[in-house]
Design an enzyme around this catalytic site. Structure first.
Site, short mmCIF file in Angstrom:
data_model
loop_
_atom_site.label_atom_id
_atom_site.label_comp_id
_atom_site.label_asym_id
_atom_site.label_seq_id
_atom_site.Cartn_x
_atom_site.Cartn_y
_atom_site.Cartn_z
N HIS A 16 0.87 -1.20 0.00
CA HIS A 16 0.00 0.00 0.00
C HIS A 16 0.90 1.23 0.00
O HIS A 16 1.43 1.62 1.03
CB HIS A 16 -0.90 0.00 1.24
CG HIS A 16 -1.89 1.13 1.26
ND1 HIS A 16 -3.23 0.95 1.42
CD2 HIS A 16 -1.71 2.48 1.15
CE1 HIS A 16 -3.85 2.11 1.40
NE2 HIS A 16 -2.95 3.06 1.24
N HIS A 18 1.52 5.33 -1.71
CA HIS A 18 1.16 6.50 -2.53
C HIS A 18 2.44 7.12 -3.06
O HIS A 18 3.22 7.69 -2.29
CB HIS A 18 0.42 7.54 -1.67
CG HIS A 18 -0.85 7.04 -1.07
ND1 HIS A 18 -2.08 7.17 -1.67
CD2 HIS A 18 -1.09 6.36 0.09
CE1 HIS A 18 -3.01 6.62 -0.93
NE2 HIS A 18 -2.44 6.11 0.15
N ARG A 20 2.37 9.32 -5.72
CA ARG A 20 2.05 10.61 -6.35
C ARG A 20 2.57 10.66 -7.79
O ARG A 20 2.74 9.65 -8.43
CB ARG A 20 2.60 11.79 -5.52
CG ARG A 20 2.33 11.71 -4.01
CD ARG A 20 0.87 11.65 -3.64
NE ARG A 20 0.68 11.88 -2.21
CZ ARG A 20 -0.35 11.43 -1.52
NH1 ARG A 20 -1.29 10.70 -2.09
NH2 ARG A 20 -0.47 11.70 -0.25
N LYS A 102 -9.30 -0.45 -6.04
CA LYS A 102 -9.36 0.22 -4.74
C LYS A 102 -10.71 0.89 -4.55
O LYS A 102 -11.16 1.68 -5.38
CB LYS A 102 -8.25 1.29 -4.66
CG LYS A 102 -8.19 2.06 -3.36
CD LYS A 102 -7.70 1.22 -2.20
CE LYS A 102 -7.88 1.92 -0.86
NZ LYS A 102 -6.79 2.82 -0.50
N HIS A 139 -10.57 1.07 1.57
CA HIS A 139 -10.37 2.06 2.63
C HIS A 139 -11.61 1.93 3.52
O HIS A 139 -12.68 2.42 3.17
CB HIS A 139 -10.24 3.48 2.06
CG HIS A 139 -9.96 4.49 3.13
ND1 HIS A 139 -8.74 5.13 3.27
CD2 HIS A 139 -10.73 4.94 4.16
CE1 HIS A 139 -8.79 5.93 4.33
NE2 HIS A 139 -9.99 5.85 4.88
N HIS A 177 -4.70 -0.65 5.79
CA HIS A 177 -4.26 0.12 6.97
C HIS A 177 -5.23 0.01 8.15
O HIS A 177 -5.81 1.01 8.58
CB HIS A 177 -3.99 1.59 6.61
CG HIS A 177 -4.96 2.25 5.66
ND1 HIS A 177 -6.32 2.22 5.84
CD2 HIS A 177 -4.74 2.96 4.53
CE1 HIS A 177 -6.89 2.88 4.86
NE2 HIS A 177 -5.96 3.33 4.05
N LEU A 222 -5.28 9.18 7.85
CA LEU A 222 -6.56 8.46 7.90
C LEU A 222 -6.34 7.00 7.51
O LEU A 222 -5.61 6.76 6.55
CB LEU A 222 -7.59 9.12 7.00
CG LEU A 222 -8.07 10.48 7.49
CD1 LEU A 222 -8.96 11.15 6.43
CD2 LEU A 222 -8.83 10.36 8.81
N ASP A 250 1.40 2.63 3.62
CA ASP A 250 0.55 3.81 3.43
C ASP A 250 1.38 5.09 3.44
O ASP A 250 0.91 6.14 3.89
CB ASP A 250 -0.59 3.88 4.46
CG ASP A 250 -1.66 4.88 4.06
OD1 ASP A 250 -1.79 5.18 2.86
OD2 ASP A 250 -2.37 5.39 4.95
#
Ligand code: NCD
Ligand code: ZN
Length: 346
Positions: A16, A18, A20, A102, A139, A177, A222, A250
């Protein structure tokens, strides 16, 4: 394993992450690629990655941003919306472009406003994923504004997951997460078809940490960190060797200005220190012998992918990690950066 000074494990993966895009991608990818062989790439760009061609183009940008000599492999995901086309999902999966989809409940987190407003709207997509064996990554927070932010995961687990699993008995699900006892227990109870990722920060901080000596915007993510008893339960889940729990950092970089502000956004940049933090936790729990399961074996086994051939060594002690990294004219603050981590890589 008392007083272990170093430990060598199969090369880990991050299930997991990110990364960008643009300058941020180029700045953060080397840190992830230095630790992990593969990464499940989150699709919450602006605009989100909703088509196979957008995912293929994003994959190419990630591959092009790899440091010289890196063999890091991005595993792409499809961002589900109310209007996702089941044929497009299947095409991207069959074509080897994405490995999972996702589900962001609409508005649940950063760049989730294009997410799904009602699961009924993606029933045909979920049926198709069930049929082709494509995992659903969730999520897991309710977006009901009446629900307290600290209860949003537990309420999602209680209200949304049971009917979802019942309606789609063949669907493989990763609850991303996880931050609560309720989520960990639910995943355990459905371990034949479910798994969960656990972040380094949720193993290290609780909700009091967010206000230690003043408000700590760089610890805000989060799902938000919960009470201490949840953190302790997550540590047991991660370090217990159970096949349904595996590593997902995450890592979610944001420019410092977007976090140090009157309305700061959610996400911790943990890429540079992730494995060092995880190893510290496994050491503290007396479970270094279970680190390889969590970091390198349980994830590929769930996704039906081979375990990496290479290895990675962690040593006890002292590497000074950067407090922040530069991105364009801005900076991104590193989780547990600026000091020495208890473990170092190599
Ligand atoms: C993530 C982000 O910034 O993209 N933020 C976060 O707090 N974890 C989105 C997410 O995974 O929720
Ligand atoms: Zn995330």
């Amino acid at each position: 394993m008392p007083n272990t000074e170093h430990i060598t494990i199969r090369q880990p993966d991050d299930w997991h992450v990110h990364l960008r895009d643009g300058a941020m991608l180029r700045a953060v990818l080397p840190w992830t690629a230095a630790q992990f062989a593969r990464g499940i790439i989150m699709p919450n760009l602006t605009p989100p990655v909703t088509t196979a061609s957008a995912a293929a183009a994003y994959r190419d940008r990630i591959l092009a941003a790899r440091p010289e000599g890196s063999t890091f492999q991005p595993l792409m995901t499809c961002y589900l919306t109310d209007s996702t086309d089941p044929d497009e999902v299947e095409r991207g999966h069959a074509g080897g472009i994405w490995v999972a989809a996702k589900l962001y409940p609409a508005g649940a987190t950063t760049n989730a406003h294009h997410g799904v407003t009602d699961l009924a709207r993606i029933r045909a997509v979920l049926e198709r994923m069930e049929r082709i064996g494509m995992p659903l990554l969730i999520h897991g927070e309710t977006t009901d504004p009446e629900v307290d932010i600290f209860d949003r995961e537990a309420v999602f687990v209680e209200r949304i997951l049971p009917p979802l699993l019942k309606a789609h008995p063949g669907l493989k699900v990763v609850l991303e997460h996880v931050t609560t006892i309720e989520a960990a227990d639910f995943v355990r109870a459905h371990a034949s078809r479910m798994a969960a990722t656990i972040t380094p920060h949720h193993l290290l901080i609780n909700r009091t940490s967010l206000f230690q000596g003043g408000i700590r915007p760089h610890l805000y993510c989060l799902p938000i960190a919960k009470r201490e008893r949840h953190r302790l339960a997550l540590r047991k889940a991660a370090t217990g060797g159970e096949a349904c729990f595996f590593l997902g950092t995450d890592t979610a970089p944001h420019p410092a200005g977007a976090k140090e502000t009157a309305c700061g956004c959610a996400g911790c940049f943990v890429g540079p220190t992730a494995l060092q933090c995880y190893t510290q936790v496994f050491d503290e729990e007396g479970a270094l012998d279970k680190l390889e399961l969590f970091a390198s074996r349980n994830g590929p086994n769930f996704y039906g992918l081979p375990i990496n051939e290479g290895t990675l060594t962690l040593r006890r002690g002292n590497t000074r990690m950067p407090e922040e990294i530069a991105v364009g004219g801005d900076r991104v603050v590193v989780f547990r950066g600026g000091g020495e981590t208890a473990w170092s890589i190599g």
